[in-house]
Scaffold this motif. Structure first.
Motif, PDB file in Angstrom:
ATOM      1  N   VAL A  22      22.296  48.424  43.649  1.00 42.12           N
ATOM      2  CA  VAL A  22      22.547  47.365  44.184  1.00 42.12           C
ATOM      3  C   VAL A  22      24.587  47.668  43.977  1.00 42.12           C
ATOM      4  O   VAL A  22      24.684  48.683  43.441  1.00 42.12           O
ATOM      5  CB  VAL A  22      23.014  46.258  44.202  1.00 42.12           C
ATOM      6  N   GLU A  23      24.645  47.890  45.291  1.00 46.89           N
ATOM      7  CA  GLU A  23      26.467  48.625  44.584  1.00 46.89           C
ATOM      8  C   GLU A  23      27.624  47.803  44.857  1.00 46.89           C
ATOM      9  O   GLU A  23      27.395  47.041  46.310  1.00 46.89           O
ATOM     10  CB  GLU A  23      26.798  49.563  46.360  1.00 46.89           C
ATOM     11  N   VAL A  24      27.826  47.319  44.015  1.00 46.14           N
ATOM     12  CA  VAL A  24      29.255  45.849  44.579  1.00 46.14           C
ATOM     13  C   VAL A  24      30.562  47.137  44.655  1.00 46.14           C
ATOM     14  O   VAL A  24      31.118  47.490  43.709  1.00 46.14           O
ATOM     15  CB  VAL A  24      28.781  45.179  43.496  1.00 46.14           C
ATOM     16  N   HIS A  25      31.056  46.665  46.002  1.00 43.52           N
ATOM     17  CA  HIS A  25      32.523  47.149  46.107  1.00 43.52           C
ATOM     18  C   HIS A  25      33.410  45.605  46.141  1.00 43.52           C
ATOM     19  O   HIS A  25      33.459  44.430  45.882  1.00 43.52           O
ATOM     20  CB  HIS A  25      32.490  47.188  47.432  1.00 43.52           C
ATOM     21  N   ARG A  26      34.495  45.864  45.495  1.00 44.02           N
ATOM     22  CA  ARG A  26      35.710  45.829  44.530  1.00 44.02           C
ATOM     23  C   ARG A  26      35.348  44.482  43.908  1.00 44.02           C
ATOM     24  O   ARG A  26      35.642  43.189  43.911  1.00 44.02           O
ATOM     25  CB  ARG A  26      36.557  45.045  45.654  1.00 44.02           C
ATOM     26  N   PRO A  27      34.258  44.416  42.552  1.00 42.51           N
ATOM     27  CA  PRO A  27      33.878  43.119  41.693  1.00 42.51           C
ATOM     28  C   PRO A  27      34.910  42.803  41.382  1.00 42.51           C
ATOM     29  O   PRO A  27      34.628  41.749  41.078  1.00 42.51           O
ATOM     30  CB  PRO A  27      33.324  44.456  41.011  1.00 42.51           C
ATOM     31  N   ASP A  28      36.389  43.618  41.384  1.00 47.92           N
ATOM     32  CA  ASP A  28      37.706  42.646  40.834  1.00 47.92           C
ATOM     33  C   ASP A  28      37.880  42.039  41.516  1.00 47.92           C
ATOM     34  O   ASP A  28      38.912  41.002  41.335  1.00 47.92           O
ATOM     35  CB  ASP A  28      38.649  43.647  39.883  1.00 47.92           C
ATOM     36  N   LYS A  29      37.772  41.506  42.531  1.00 53.95           N
ATOM     37  CA  LYS A  29      37.998  40.811  44.062  1.00 53.95           C
ATOM     38  C   LYS A  29      37.805  39.032  43.541  1.00 53.95           C
ATOM     39  O   LYS A  29      36.438  38.898  43.359  1.00 53.95           O
ATOM     40  CB  LYS A  29      37.351  41.002  45.283  1.00 53.95           C
ATOM     41  N   VAL A  30      39.286  38.286  42.884  1.00 57.04           N
ATOM     42  CA  VAL A  30      38.763  37.256  42.645  1.00 57.04           C
ATOM     43  C   VAL A  30      37.912  36.062  44.305  1.00 57.04           C
ATOM     44  O   VAL A  30      38.722  36.257  45.462  1.00 57.04           O
ATOM     45  CB  VAL A  30      39.938  36.325  42.781  1.00 57.04           C
ATOM     46  N   LEU A  31      37.404  35.717  44.176  1.00 54.97           N
ATOM     47  CA  LEU A  31      36.869  35.279  45.006  1.00 54.97           C
ATOM     48  C   LEU A  31      36.906  33.224  45.266  1.00 54.97           C
ATOM     49  O   LEU A  31      37.345  32.812  46.359  1.00 54.97           O
ATOM     50  CB  LEU A  31      35.250  35.287  45.457  1.00 54.97           C
ATOM     51  N   PHE A  32      37.406  33.121  43.477  1.00 56.27           N
ATOM     52  CA  PHE A  32      37.717  31.717  43.576  1.00 56.27           C
ATOM     53  C   PHE A  32      38.762  31.195  42.737  1.00 56.27           C
ATOM     54  O   PHE A  32      38.902  31.746  41.456  1.00 56.27           O
ATOM     55  CB  PHE A  32      36.904  30.932  42.748  1.00 56.27           C
ATOM     56  N   PRO A  33      39.834  31.917  42.716  1.00 55.79           N
ATOM     57  CA  PRO A  33      41.935  31.831  42.158  1.00 55.79           C
ATOM     58  C   PRO A  33      41.804  30.283  41.859  1.00 55.79           C
ATOM     59  O   PRO A  33      40.982  28.959  41.514  1.00 55.79           O
ATOM     60  CB  PRO A  33      42.192  31.421  43.425  1.00 55.79           C
ATOM     61  N   GLY A  34      42.387  30.163  40.636  1.00 55.89           N
ATOM     62  CA  GLY A  34      42.349  29.171  39.080  1.00 55.89           C
ATOM     63  C   GLY A  34      43.141  28.537  39.983  1.00 55.89           C
ATOM     64  O   GLY A  34      44.121  28.580  40.538  1.00 55.89           O
ATOM     65  N   GLY A  35      43.288  27.605  38.891  1.00 54.67           N
ATOM     66  CA  GLY A  35      44.276  26.625  39.105  1.00 54.67           C
ATOM     67  C   GLY A  35      44.073  25.304  38.514  1.00 54.67           C
ATOM     68  O   GLY A  35      42.824  25.133  39.010  1.00 54.67           O
ATOM     69  N   THR A  83      15.383  40.174  43.955  1.00 54.14           N
ATOM     70  CA  THR A  83      17.050  40.644  43.737  1.00 54.14           C
ATOM     71  C   THR A  83      18.528  41.271  44.350  1.00 54.14           C
ATOM     72  O   THR A  83      18.821  40.652  43.910  1.00 54.14           O
ATOM     73  CB  THR A  83      16.420  40.482  41.612  1.00 54.14           C
ATOM     74  N   ALA A  84      17.540  41.821  44.749  1.00 52.20           N
ATOM     75  CA  ALA A  84      18.119  43.076  44.936  1.00 52.20           C
ATOM     76  C   ALA A  84      19.154  42.303  46.075  1.00 52.20           C
ATOM     77  O   ALA A  84      19.912  42.851  46.154  1.00 52.20           O
ATOM     78  CB  ALA A  84      17.516  44.532  45.067  1.00 52.20           C
ATOM     79  N   THR A  85      18.210  41.651  47.326  1.00 55.60           N
ATOM     80  CA  THR A  85      18.279  41.042  48.524  1.00 55.60           C
ATOM     81  C   THR A  85      19.657  40.172  48.194  1.00 55.60           C
ATOM     82  O   THR A  85      20.401  40.248  48.267  1.00 55.60           O
ATOM     83  CB  THR A  85      17.754  40.594  49.604  1.00 55.60           C
ATOM     84  N   LEU A  86      19.418  39.470  47.367  1.00 54.84           N
ATOM     85  CA  LEU A  86      20.419  38.330  46.815  1.00 54.84           C
ATOM     86  C   LEU A  86      21.530  38.813  45.795  1.00 54.84           C
ATOM     87  O   LEU A  86      23.000  38.265  46.960  1.00 54.84           O
ATOM     88  CB  LEU A  86      19.206  37.463  45.376  1.00 54.84           C
ATOM     89  N   LEU A  87      21.609  39.990  45.053  1.00 57.14           N
ATOM     90  CA  LEU A  87      22.804  40.605  45.055  1.00 57.14           C
ATOM     91  C   LEU A  87      23.379  41.411  46.640  1.00 57.14           C
ATOM     92  O   LEU A  87      24.714  41.438  46.043  1.00 57.14           O
ATOM     93  CB  LEU A  87      22.134  41.164  43.589  1.00 57.14           C
ATOM     94  N   TYR A  88      22.973  41.923  47.194  1.00 58.46           N
ATOM     95  CA  TYR A  88      23.651  42.327  48.156  1.00 58.46           C
ATOM     96  C   TYR A  88      24.533  41.634  48.963  1.00 58.46           C
ATOM     97  O   TYR A  88      25.004  41.193  49.447  1.00 58.46           O
ATOM     98  CB  TYR A  88      22.461  43.224  48.792  1.00 58.46           C
ATOM     99  N   LEU A  89      23.631  40.761  49.366  1.00 63.26           N
ATOM    100  CA  LEU A  89      24.304  39.411  49.990  1.00 63.26           C
ATOM    101  C   LEU A  89      26.007  38.846  48.979  1.00 63.26           C
ATOM    102  O   LEU A  89      26.953  38.313  49.999  1.00 63.26           O
ATOM    103  CB  LEU A  89      23.274  38.405  50.263  1.00 63.26           C
ATOM    104  N   ALA A  90      25.423  39.165  47.666  1.00 62.36           N
ATOM    105  CA  ALA A  90      26.873  38.859  46.660  1.00 62.36           C
ATOM    106  C   ALA A  90      27.402  39.528  47.017  1.00 62.36           C
ATOM    107  O   ALA A  90      28.454  38.993  47.394  1.00 62.36           O
ATOM    108  CB  ALA A  90      26.311  38.329  45.718  1.00 62.36           C
ATOM    109  N   ASP A  91      27.366  40.629  46.861  1.00 56.89           N
ATOM    110  CA  ASP A  91      28.274  42.058  47.357  1.00 56.89           C
ATOM    111  C   ASP A  91      29.257  41.997  48.856  1.00 56.89           C
ATOM    112  O   ASP A  91      30.208  42.505  49.058  1.00 56.89           O
ATOM    113  CB  ASP A  91      27.863  43.493  47.483  1.00 56.89           C
ATOM    114  N   GLN A  92      28.226  40.947  49.800  1.00 52.79           N
ATOM    115  CA  GLN A  92      28.794  40.666  51.371  1.00 52.79           C
ATOM    116  C   GLN A  92      30.261  39.396  50.858  1.00 52.79           C
ATOM    117  O   GLN A  92      29.736  39.212  51.798  1.00 52.79           O
ATOM    118  CB  GLN A  92      28.025  40.616  52.377  1.00 52.79           C
ATOM    119  N   ALA A  93      30.206  38.595  50.153  1.00 56.06           N
ATOM    120  CA  ALA A  93      30.861  37.919  49.764  1.00 56.06           C
ATOM    121  C   ALA A  93      29.879  36.338  50.059  1.00 56.06           C
ATOM    122  O   ALA A  93      29.986  35.077  50.743  1.00 56.06           O
ATOM    123  CB  ALA A  93      32.578  37.751  50.246  1.00 56.06           C
TER     124      ALA A  93
END
Length: 319
Positions: A17-30, A108-118
């Motif tokens: 599964v390809e993960v695009h923009r893996p460093d994209k922040v989904l949960f900002p800290g603070g 698992t592959a589907t689960l990871l693909y969905l995670a890549d779709q945020a």
């Protein structure tokens, strides 16, 4: 492994599964909340997959997507886009005026693909595709009443009221000789889940759930309510049974919630109610896998029950 184009490739069984923009922040800290990226979300779902997939297989999903992170727009996705890989399962289901082609997460592959779709949060049906009109789960959602936090403060949730309601509900279900499982929602409250044998349709299940809730409210009218309108609840805890209907969904066990710190909807044992540290967001992507490894439900949900005997016991209690 990483590609030269900034993508990350993750192996999942026979698939990559390809993960695009893996460093994209989904949960900002603070504050007390830690920052988490898309790569962190993928890593969590990869680790929790063995414990989560049994609760997803064969069930239509509604996906809660946050492409720009939890501070950006939210997309509630029911229909599977045409660009999703062909190896991802779909199921076409009736809706008013047409059909919806839901995604089904079987591996698992589907689960990871969905995670890549945020797709941060996975909401699942209470029935499986092969018997879509007959749920094998019944869910009570315990929604806490807000309590004021001093003059000029912001409201907070009364989790102690959730503990009390969960205990009362658990005791009633035990009296009805129904097994039940407990889960933090990762948001505000708790879910109490009853495994069914799939022989009853949604109307029967929701009617039973409503009668159980009404019985509990009748015994504790100052603490509990089934009033759907917030203005009618006052300071009472809301026993929500509305999810027990066709095309309604509930958050899946071990799914991440779109809140600061990446809390997780986490199965627990009933004795955890006595833990003073327990609250709806007790576990996050940092430690939910460790909790999953304790097998808190220990096969309980495989013992689905018919509602006939419980209905007779409930009727006897109600007089």
């Amino acid at each position: 492994m990483s590609g030269g184009d900034g993508t990350r490739r993750v192996r999942a069984g026979r698939r990559t599964v390809e993960v695009h923009r893996p460093d994209k922040v989904l949960f900002p800290g603070g504050g007390d909340a830690k920052e988490y990226t898309k790569a962190d979300l993928v890593d969590y779902y990869r680790a929790v997959a063995p414990f989560m997939l049994p609760h997803l297989r064969g069930r239509p999903l509604m996906l809660e997507r946050h492409p720009d992170g939890i501070d950006g727009p939210t997309f509630m996705q029911k229909n599977t886009p045409d660009h999703y890989p062909e190896w991802i399962e779909r199921v076409e289901l009736a809706k008013e005026g047409g059909t919806v082609r839901h995604t089904v997460c079987d591996d698992t592959a589907t689960l990871l693909y969905l995670a890549d779709q945020a797709s941060i949060t996975l909401h699942r049906w209470l029935s499986r595709s092969e018997r879509i009109d007959h749920p094998d789960r019944l869910v009570f959602d315990l929604d806490p009443p807000p309590v004021p936090e001093g003059s000029g403060g912001t409201p907070r949730d009364d989790f102690e009221a959730v503990r009390v309601a969960a205990r009362l509900l658990g005791e009633l279900l035990e009296e009805l000789e129904l097994p039940s499982a407990l889960m933090t929602t990762g948001s505000r409250g708790l879910h109490v889940i009853v495994p069914l044998n799939g022989r009853h349709d949604f109307d029967e299940v929701r009617a039973f759930a409503r009668d159980v809730a009404d019985t509990l409210v009748g015994a504790h009218p100052d603490r509990l309510t089934t009033a759907a309108r917030k203005k009618d609840r006052g300071e009472r805890l809301y026993l929500d049974v509305q999810r027990n209907a066709y095309a309604q969904t509930a958050v899946a066990p071990y799914t991440v919630r779109s809140r600061p710190g990446a809390p997780v909807a986490t199965p627990i044992t009933w004795d955890r109610l006595d833990d003073p540290e327990l609250h709806a967001r007790r576990w996050t992507v940092a430690d939910a896998v460790e909790q999953a490894r304790t097998n808190p439900w220990s096969g309980l949900l495989s013992r689905g029950r018919a509602l006939g005997p419980a209905r007779r016991r409930l009727n006897a209690l109600r007089g």
